[in-house]
Design a protein around this motif. Structure first.
Motif, PDB file in Angstrom:
ATOM      1  N   PHE A   1     -15.781 -31.767 -12.263  1.00  0.00           N
ATOM      2  CA  PHE A   1     -14.795 -31.663 -10.978  1.00  0.00           C
ATOM      3  C   PHE A   1     -14.189 -32.761 -10.795  1.00  0.00           C
ATOM      4  CE2 PHE A   1     -18.442 -28.632 -10.856  1.00  0.00           C
ATOM      5  CZ  PHE A   1     -17.666 -27.363 -10.528  1.00  0.00           C
ATOM      6  N   GLU A   2     -12.749 -33.007 -10.560  1.00  0.00           N
ATOM      7  CA  GLU A   2     -12.151 -34.102 -10.313  1.00  0.00           C
ATOM      8  C   GLU A   2     -10.974 -33.866  -9.348  1.00  0.00           C
ATOM      9  OE1 GLU A   2     -10.038 -37.673 -12.851  1.00  0.00           O
ATOM     10  OE2 GLU A   2      -9.505 -35.654 -13.254  1.00  0.00           O
ATOM     11  N   GLY A   3     -10.725 -35.094  -8.432  1.00  0.00           N
ATOM     12  CA  GLY A   3      -9.616 -34.822  -7.275  1.00  0.00           C
ATOM     13  C   GLY A   3      -9.828 -35.791  -6.364  1.00  0.00           C
ATOM     14  N   ALA A   4      -9.074 -35.841  -5.269  1.00  0.00           N
ATOM     15  CA  ALA A   4      -9.225 -36.855  -4.296  1.00  0.00           C
ATOM     16  C   ALA A   4     -10.108 -36.215  -3.217  1.00  0.00           C
ATOM     17  CB  ALA A   4      -7.697 -37.123  -3.555  1.00  0.00           C
ATOM     18  N   ALA A   5     -10.790 -37.239  -2.381  1.00  0.00           N
ATOM     19  CA  ALA A   5     -11.754 -36.874  -1.512  1.00  0.00           C
ATOM     20  C   ALA A   5     -11.164 -37.337  -0.096  1.00  0.00           C
ATOM     21  CB  ALA A   5     -12.969 -37.464  -2.052  1.00  0.00           C
ATOM     22  N   PRO A   6     -11.903 -36.842   0.960  1.00  0.00           N
ATOM     23  CA  PRO A   6     -11.546 -37.434   2.264  1.00  0.00           C
ATOM     24  C   PRO A   6     -12.010 -38.722   2.423  1.00  0.00           C
ATOM     25  CG  PRO A   6     -12.463 -35.168   2.388  1.00  0.00           C
ATOM     26  CD  PRO A   6     -12.724 -35.574   1.195  1.00  0.00           C
ATOM     27  N   LYS A   7     -10.881 -39.604   3.148  1.00  0.00           N
ATOM     28  CA  LYS A   7     -11.074 -41.074   3.203  1.00  0.00           C
ATOM     29  C   LYS A   7     -11.838 -41.516   4.488  1.00  0.00           C
ATOM     30  CE  LYS A   7      -7.432 -42.347   0.339  1.00  0.00           C
ATOM     31  NZ  LYS A   7      -6.248 -43.330   0.230  1.00  0.00           N
ATOM     32  N   ALA A   8     -11.502 -40.532   5.421  1.00  0.00           N
ATOM     33  CA  ALA A   8     -12.080 -41.007   7.042  1.00  0.00           C
ATOM     34  C   ALA A   8     -13.410 -40.566   7.172  1.00  0.00           C
ATOM     35  CB  ALA A   8     -11.240 -39.867   8.136  1.00  0.00           C
ATOM     36  N   GLY A   9     -14.322 -41.613   7.672  1.00  0.00           N
ATOM     37  CA  GLY A   9     -15.737 -41.588   8.005  1.00  0.00           C
ATOM     38  C   GLY A   9     -15.991 -41.316   9.337  1.00  0.00           C
TER      39      GLY A   9
END
Length: 215
Positions: free
Chosen positions: A206-214
């Protein structure tokens, strides 16, 4: 007497070992040797191209039910890979079971075991739906994560909220587990998650962009 310095050295050694094992898992699931991994990166070749590496006779003869190898041993066995799908897509195993990544979020990872390091992390749920008439063994899944342009291996953490899959997903049943991996907050444009339930099954990617906010 164990000094503070020796404890720090021991924790650093454990962290390095876990990072190495994470890298081995990623390379093994991708079907790359350490040398091929380095060469692919240097040449700018995407390491996630879903080619079909040769499977050894011993690996082909090994069934999921009889798979007693350790995670490290199984991670070194080249295995067929399904095509890469989006992080929010559903991938299908050879058995007919369906796997998807859900509820991905940015969290502050917690160090709950030896070698773990608290820090920016991603938490997500792996859900397995089994519409077949045969139970799917899921006791010892190999799950790896890599991120960024260099596909840096992520380190699996015990929290917050991490859980495990049951030993098997019953026929016509469903099961989920939560996983947490260290992932640098500024390198989440490309996240690759690899999932495998034994040598009889393809490696799912599975590939893609992930959430950046912590949090």
């Amino acid at each position: 007497m164990i000094t503070k310095v020796s404890q720090q050295r021991r924790m650093t050694s454990l962290w390095s070992r876990r990072r190495l094992l994470a890298g081995i898992a990623v390379m093994g699931l991708l079907g790359l040797s350490a040398g091929a991994w380095t060469s692919a990166q240097a040449a700018g070749i995407p390491a996630i191209v879903p080619t079909k590496p040769a499977v050894t006779p011993a690996a082909a003869a090994q069934t999921v039910q009889g798979d007693t190898k350790s995670e490290k041993e199984r991670a070194r066995i080249p295995q067929p890979r399904a095509g890469v799908v989006a992080l929010n897509a559903t991938a299908v195993l050879k058995s007919g079971a369906r796997v998807r990544i859900e509820k991905m979020e940015a969290v502050q990872g917690e160090a709950t075991g030896p070698g773990e390091v608290a820090g920016p992390a991603l938490r997500f749920q792996v859900t397995v739906d089994n519409p077949t008439s045969v139970a799917l063994p899921t006791a010892n899944p190999v799950l790896a994560l890599a991120y960024g342009a260099a596909l840096t291996p992520g380190l699996q953490l015990g929290g917050p909220g991490a859980t495990r899959l049951p030993d098997a997903v019953n026929a016509h049943g469903s099961a989920s587990a939560v996983y947490v991996f260290n992932v640098a907050a500024d390198q989440r444009e490309k996240v690759l998650i690899l999932v495998n339930f034994g040598v009889a099954e393809d490696v799912l990617a599975f590939e893609g962009a992930a959430p950046k906010a912590g949090k």
